[in-house]
Design a protein around this motif. Sequence first.
Motif, mmCIF file in Angstrom:
data_model
loop_
_atom_site.group_PDB
_atom_site.id
_atom_site.type_symbol
_atom_site.label_atom_id
_atom_site.label_comp_id
_atom_site.label_asym_id
_atom_site.label_seq_id
_atom_site.Cartn_x
_atom_site.Cartn_y
_atom_site.Cartn_z
ATOM 1 N N VAL A 148 0.953 -1.649 0.344
ATOM 2 C CA VAL A 148 -0.036 -0.015 0.009
ATOM 3 C C VAL A 148 1.129 1.262 -0.402
ATOM 4 O O VAL A 148 1.429 0.993 1.057
ATOM 5 C CB VAL A 148 -0.745 0.620 1.067
ATOM 6 N N PRO A 149 0.730 2.010 -1.261
ATOM 7 C CA PRO A 149 1.639 3.430 -0.768
ATOM 8 C C PRO A 149 1.062 4.255 0.066
ATOM 9 O O PRO A 149 0.276 4.376 0.093
ATOM 10 C CB PRO A 149 1.195 3.852 -1.962
ATOM 11 N N LEU A 150 2.021 4.663 0.410
ATOM 12 C CA LEU A 150 1.906 6.032 1.593
ATOM 13 C C LEU A 150 2.551 7.155 1.446
ATOM 14 O O LEU A 150 3.622 7.097 0.939
ATOM 15 C CB LEU A 150 2.637 5.367 3.103
ATOM 16 N N ILE A 151 1.276 8.671 2.409
ATOM 17 C CA ILE A 151 2.202 9.750 2.536
ATOM 18 C C ILE A 151 2.400 10.283 3.334
ATOM 19 O O ILE A 151 1.260 10.052 4.146
ATOM 20 C CB ILE A 151 1.272 10.702 0.623
ATOM 21 N N PHE A 152 3.977 10.621 3.418
ATOM 22 C CA PHE A 152 3.968 11.152 4.568
ATOM 23 C C PHE A 152 4.263 12.901 4.760
ATOM 24 O O PHE A 152 5.274 13.532 3.745
ATOM 25 C CB PHE A 152 4.982 10.885 5.581
ATOM 26 N N LYS A 153 3.274 13.859 4.699
ATOM 27 C CA LYS A 153 3.643 14.861 4.552
ATOM 28 C C LYS A 153 4.037 15.312 5.275
ATOM 29 O O LYS A 153 3.643 16.030 6.360
ATOM 30 C CB LYS A 153 2.209 15.888 4.337
ATOM 31 N N LEU A 154 5.439 16.438 4.800
ATOM 32 C CA LEU A 154 6.375 17.301 6.373
ATOM 33 C C LEU A 154 5.726 19.024 6.016
ATOM 34 O O LEU A 154 5.359 19.572 7.491
ATOM 35 C CB LEU A 154 7.905 17.340 5.932
ATOM 36 N N ASP A 155 5.000 18.695 5.109
ATOM 37 C CA ASP A 155 4.558 20.357 4.336
ATOM 38 C C ASP A 155 2.589 20.093 4.436
ATOM 39 O O ASP A 155 3.109 19.725 3.588
ATOM 40 C CB ASP A 155 5.231 20.964 3.721
ATOM 41 N N PRO A 156 2.231 19.982 5.286
ATOM 42 C CA PRO A 156 0.677 20.071 5.804
ATOM 43 C C PRO A 156 -0.232 20.421 4.454
ATOM 44 O O PRO A 156 -1.476 19.915 3.082
ATOM 45 C CB PRO A 156 0.049 20.793 6.382
ATOM 46 N N ASN A 157 0.436 22.260 3.193
ATOM 47 C CA ASN A 157 -0.037 22.133 2.391
ATOM 48 C C ASN A 157 0.954 21.536 0.983
ATOM 49 O O ASN A 157 0.381 21.813 -0.262
ATOM 50 C CB ASN A 157 0.093 23.653 2.282
#
Length: 684
Positions: free
Chosen positions: A143-152
């Motif tokens: 399952v691909p995951l995305i970790f946003k360091l910048d919420p925008n």
Amino acid sequence: MKKLLFAVIALISLQLTAQQDPTSWSTEVKKGSDQEYELITTAVIEPGWHVYSQTTSPENRGPIPTTLSFYEVEEQIELLGINEETGSYREYSPVWEFPVYQFSDAAVFKQKIKVLDTELTYILAEVFFMTCDEERCLRPKGVPLIFKLDPNAAVPPNVADVIETYLDEEKDPILAMAPEVSSFQVKEPQQKEEVQKDQDAKKKNDPEVADQEDKKDRSLWTIFIVAFLSGFAALLTPCVFPMIPLTVSFFTKQSKNRAKAISNAILYGVFIIVIYVLLGTVVTAIFGSESLNQLSTNVYFNVAFFLILVIFAASFLGAFEITLPQSWANKADEKANKGGIVGIFFMALALAIVSFSCTGPIVGSLIVEAASKGGLAPVIGMLGFSLAIALPFALFAIFPGWLNSLPKSGGWLTTVKVVLGFLELALAFKFLSAADLVFQTHYLEREVFLALWIAIFGGLALYLLGKINMPHHGPESSISVGRLFLGLIVLTFTIYMIPGLWGAPLKIISGFPPPLNYAEAPYGVGYTKLEANLELPEGAHLTVHDITAFHDYEQGRAYAQKVNKPILLDFTGWACVNCRKMEERVWSEPAILTMLKTDFVLISLYVDDKNKLPKEQQYRSEVTGKKVRTIGDKWMEFQKKNYQVAAQPLYVIKDKDGNDKGQPIAYTPEADRYEAWLRKGLEK
């Protein structure tokens, strides 16, 4: 064969068309200091289904472990420490027909990172896992995951394709199903009430895990036994032994009946234990359990211990007596005359004060040795010591007829005291040697240390054989048979040490003298060091048994990448007794020595290296909050941060890129077990 067939069918045939997805994954990012973040991955699992721990090995029909893979990890981020998991437990699985580590309801993974690319706004990753219920398993999936360091941050729409392409290029999909088992840490679970019971089952069913968990307990048991035997030695000194019949007779005569005499004597013994355990508790409270663990590598404490033990030895040998103020004993005697429980307590206190000239040096030595172990060791040591002293008073009160079988007081008590004096003097030089090793002054190298021990134990042998006498001894015309035998044993031990002056390993006492390579002639008299004739890699040194070793982690890792060999990371210390035992008793075994020389790049990190770091490299510890000023501080911080362990030795197998392979292992005196651990690491 039946189980293997079932596993294959479960993984491939039966579930190829399964469309269920009983898990949902989410991510969270927590900002730390500077460019450091904590990436949190959470799985919500439907009731009845399980996802498997990172600890799970896919070998031997096992389920697929959960793996987290990051995109362009080497170019954009640096992984700090290990991927921690919360919520896993061990339980028997009807599907796999043996206990496995798994998650139910929820699984949480936490990975700390440092961002190397300051323009990075998000991180891509994939979690690869398997899901099973009580009857069947779904096909493993990523399952691909995305970790946003910048919420925008703006994320490309084809994230899954990007990750899939990257993973296909970087690793074989089959290898993705068998990740390194070492990149994890199981923390105290929070999702299940039954987890504590399951963790206990894990220890019970996994011998290697249980062994690692029980090492501290075994160490405390060793301290207790040594202290107990030391208590018996103190019992046989002129200050304590004569008190046994006197005290028991006092309780027998003063009590109205035998039952009362027995209860008073037992209470007397209990108070002796309380007094000495209180002493151990005070020492622990003053220094703190963590500080005590650092005493063994502190130069100033080791020098102080050396001086204290020399004074104790001189006292036992008859130069003078160490006594507490007489007023203390008088006040304790006054209170003892009041009778009752308070009176019995002060009788026990009076015994401790009056006998201090004999018990003080032994108690002091025990406190010194136990303090270097840290934690509750001083309390456990005093418990063992006081129990040995208290037992005879209680037993002889219960069985007063045994008093007739006690040997009469005499010169043999003085002999015991003198023998203890020689042993204290020998132990003193162990602490002076530790200080010399830490500072690397080379004043007390192996030959000098052995010469001192040969002189000390040679003198003890001559004393026991009646050839020399002490000031407080009267003239003796003959010696007993027991003293003769003991003298011959000590003489044999003395002769055994003599070849060590010419390079013999002396495995019986390994750990006490300086290591073989810390000597004037490490290859024996007449032979020169090989290091001068060899072209060693930059930053490398020849260590014990001519093993090439690095003392800097980055230099060692760079060399491992160059020669394409795995790393054996050795957290050690110059003053570490168990480290020397491992090097001299275990590393010297032919099969192990061959692996250390040919199959691994050895990196030995000395946690007590007192050389200062350059000012610009000093920093504040994230683990303890203290300033990291020395090279030893740096490696201790490295060990605590990555492996949550402060004791040495600790051995870790890594691949050439610095990724852990398998569980670390601590002091392991069984050579065959250590060899098996090395081979298992090589296979991984």
